[in-house]
Design an enzyme around this catalytic site. Structure first.
Site, PDB file in Angstrom:
ATOM      1  N   GLY A  38       0.848  -1.193   0.000  1.00 42.76           N
ATOM      2  CA  GLY A  38       0.000   0.000   0.000  1.00 42.76           C
ATOM      3  C   GLY A  38       0.876   1.233   0.000  1.00 42.76           C
ATOM      4  CG  ASN A 112      -4.021  -7.078   4.358  1.00 44.84           C
ATOM      5  OD1 ASN A 112      -3.261  -8.025   4.315  1.00 44.84           O
ATOM      6  ND2 ASN A 112      -4.518  -6.551   3.261  1.00 44.84           N
ATOM      7  N   GLY A 113      -7.509  -6.514   4.102  1.00 47.57           N
ATOM      8  CA  GLY A 113      -8.559  -7.404   3.621  1.00 47.57           C
ATOM      9  C   GLY A 113      -9.756  -6.612   3.148  1.00 47.57           C
ATOM     10  CB  CYS A 246      -5.065 -14.482  -1.304  1.00 45.49           C
ATOM     11  SG  CYS A 246      -4.772 -13.646  -2.867  1.00 45.49           S
ATOM     12  CE1 TYR A 252       2.873  -7.723  -9.233  1.00 50.07           C
ATOM     13  CE2 TYR A 252       0.845  -7.409  -8.014  1.00 50.07           C
ATOM     14  CZ  TYR A 252       1.950  -6.883  -8.646  1.00 50.07           C
ATOM     15  OH  TYR A 252       2.145  -5.538  -8.680  1.00 50.07           O
ATOM     16  CB  SER A 293       6.295  -9.295  -9.462  1.00 56.04           C
ATOM     17  OG  SER A 293       5.850  -8.987 -10.767  1.00 56.04           O
ATOM     18  CG  ASP A 355       4.171 -10.299 -16.405  1.00 62.19           C
ATOM     19  OD1 ASP A 355       4.552 -10.278 -15.208  1.00 62.19           O
ATOM     20  OD2 ASP A 355       3.587  -9.339 -16.938  1.00 62.19           O
ATOM     21  CG  ASP A 356       3.357 -11.591 -11.965  1.00 66.77           C
ATOM     22  OD1 ASP A 356       2.301 -10.969 -12.147  1.00 66.77           O
ATOM     23  OD2 ASP A 356       4.460 -11.030 -11.769  1.00 66.77           O
ATOM     24  CB  CYS A 392     -10.190  -9.966  -5.893  1.00 67.31           C
ATOM     25  SG  CYS A 392      -9.783 -10.346  -4.172  1.00 67.31           S
ATOM     26  CB  CYS A 444      -9.034 -17.818  -2.272  1.00 70.43           C
ATOM     27  SG  CYS A 444     -10.135 -16.858  -3.344  1.00 70.43           S
ATOM     28  CB  CYS A 447      -9.253 -13.552  -9.418  1.00 72.47           C
ATOM     29  SG  CYS A 447      -7.722 -14.153  -8.740  1.00 72.47           S
TER      30      CYS A 447
HETATM   31  S1  SF4 Z   1     -10.097 -13.748  -5.721  1.00 75.04           S
HETATM   32 FE1  SF4 Z   1      -7.956 -13.927  -6.421  1.00 75.04          FE
HETATM   33  S2  SF4 Z   1      -6.913 -12.135  -5.571  1.00 75.04           S
HETATM   34 FE2  SF4 Z   1      -8.850 -12.365  -4.458  1.00 75.04          FE
HETATM   35  S3  SF4 Z   1      -8.378 -13.579  -2.621  1.00 75.04           S
HETATM   36 FE3  SF4 Z   1      -9.028 -15.022  -4.204  1.00 75.04          FE
HETATM   37  S4  SF4 Z   1      -7.128 -15.629  -5.256  1.00 75.04           S
HETATM   38 FE4  SF4 Z   1      -6.688 -13.787  -4.079  1.00 75.04          FE
END
Ligand code: SF4
Length: 463
Positions: A38, A112-113, A246, A252, A293, A355-356, A392, A444, A447
């Site tokens: 941030g 954070n979140g 995540c 990344y 990255s 690239d990521d 996300c 997770c 995305c």
């Molecule tokens: S949606 Fe993607 S960026 Fe968001 S928490 Fe899940 S994996 Fe991470």
């Protein structure tokens, strides 16, 4: 969104310290190590057991703090926060830590979140007379705590925590306590360490390294820890559920020198690169990364490829996020401000660019062009994650569905748009296979996969 890099932004990084005489100084150093999480505002709140002081400001940590204002933050307890905010207008309003006075004392919060039910909670609170001073979901948590009928601050926080849904790695400060809380799925990382007799928690362990602290373990999914003069006490206020770390933190976002979710980011990123090469290697001369990255990912790729790792792109670290873009001509050259090509490395070579991720595709398109202009014979793009097709709701800032390049295009259509000779993404299976699996870790992947582990009540979250 980081427009120049075409990467999503994390909303925040947090740190909490209990038990050193100079807690704010340590928090300040840790915020430097978490600056990538941030860059729009930062703040520290500190307590000496009687007085709570805070210093917040817009900009980078180095812009906000100086010797004098750090000295003014006295005490053995401190919490710190780096924030990325989505709108400039509300940014100053939403700086954290937010510190409030409620009927039982003083309370500071750093978050954070992203909460998935903050809009409906806020509406209900406003119906009961609450007046909000910020537009953050974090303030909702403070109102829930202040309204709780429980007797102690620890029980009030537990009560509030059971009403919120989504991603939260939280640090709280009272006059006498540091309290930390991680959501039951553990979306965002939160590590626990020791500095002599003092305790420290931070979003990433790179913060520990800077001050010589030792990593003990992660704050567990759904764990709340209270630090005070009696020591450290752990609680588990939620029903146990599957973790949903995540996966994008590994792909990344986190620093490669950090340990998150119990594993080194560098190690995982190399494995992503290896899996990418196993799935989609091509006959080429060199492999280059999009710095910074993707550096370790490209090293991993080259380890499983006949192509040699080379440094073909140089990143200029001194271009800010918000340089002036008054004309279209300057706008289209913004990527060239950030990256330059190394002609001697690229000329007459068949090049793989690793690239990521690709979000809108704007940056990688310009990099493909730049590498061709530098004389490359072929340009192949390899991405160490699957196509991003979904937003996300758990604390990473992506553009809208419509702006995501993979939303309604095939891989071949994206390849044509980029002007590359070939384009391959790592498969979902290949990405998950690269993750640490010990202890039944689960991730997770929403995305990429569209499978959201926590239902999103409020699609229009206002944080
Ligand atoms: S949606 Fe993607 S960026 Fe968001 S928490 Fe899940 S994996 Fe991470």
């Amino acid at each position: 969104m980081n427009d120049i890099l075409d990467k999503p932004d994390e909303f925040c990084g947090v740190v909490g310290i209990y038990g050193t005489t100079d807690a704010a100084v340590n928090a300040y150093l840790c915020l430097h190590a978490l600056q990538h999480r941030g860059q729009e505002s930062a703040g520290i709140a500190a307590s000496d057991g009687i007085n709570v002081t805070k210093k917040l400001g817009m900009g980078l940590v180095s812009d906000i703090f100086n010797e004098q204002n750090i000295k003014d933050l006295k005490g053995h307890i401190a919490i710190g926060h780096n924030r990325y905010s989505t709108t400039g207008a509300s940014a100053a309003l939403n700086m954290q830590p937010i510190v409030i006075k409620h009927r039982d004392g003083i309370l500071g919060i750093g978050h954070n979140g992203n909460l998935c039910n903050s809009v409906s909670l806020k509406r209900a609170l406003e119906d009961r007379g609450s007046i909000f001073q910020t537009t953050t979901d974090s303030e909702v948590i403070l109102h829930l705590i202040a309204k709780s009928l429980e007797k102690t601050i620890v029980d009030k926080i537990k009560d509030a925590a059971r009403q919120i849904k989504g991603a939260f790695s939280l640090v709280f400060l009272t006059r006498k306590k540091l309290i930390v809380l991680r959501d039951p799925h553990g979306f965002r990382p939160l590590a626990l360490g020791k500095l002599g007799d003092a305790f420290i928690v931070a979003s990433e362990t790179s913060a520990f390294d800077l001050i010589g602290a030792t990593y003990l373990r992660d704050v567990e999914c759904g764990e709340m820890i209270v630090f005070d003069e009696k020591g450290m006490k752990s609680y588990h206020p939620f029903e146990k559920t599957d973790p949903a770390h995540c996966i994008f933190e590994f792909v990344y976002f986190s620093r490669p020198d950090s340990q998150i979710f119990g594993e080194y980011v560098d190690k995982t990123r190399r494995k992503l690169g290896k899996n990418l090469a196993l799935e989609s290697d091509i006959d080429a001369d060199i492999v280059i990364s999009v710095p910074d990255s993707s550096n370790t990912t490209a090293l991993g790729y080259s380890a499983r490829s006949s192509a040699k790792y080379e440094i073909g792109l140089i990143r200029n670290h001194y271009v800010g996020r918000t340089f002036i873009k008054p004309t279209q001509a300057i706008r289209t050259s913004s990527v060239r401000l950030k990256f330059n090509t190394v002609g001697g490395v690229l000329k007459d070579r068949r090049v793989v660019i690793v690239d990521d991720s690709i979000v809108r595709g704007t940056t990688i398109k310009q990099l493909v062009q730049a590498v061709r202009l530098a004389g490359a014979k072929e340009v192949h793009v390899r991405i160490s994650s699957p196509p991003i097709k979904n937003p996300c709701f758990y604390g990473m800032n992506f553009p809208t569905h419509e702006e995501l390049i993979a939303n309604n295009r095939t891989v071949q259509e994206i390849c044509d748009y980029l002007g590359a000779d070939s384009l391959k993404y790592l498969s979902l299976k290949g990405m998950i296979d690269a993750m640490p699996q010990e202890g039944g870790q689960k991730y997770c992947t929403a995305c990429f996969s569209g499978k959201y582990p926590v239902e999103v009540d409020d699609l229009q979250s206002d944080s």
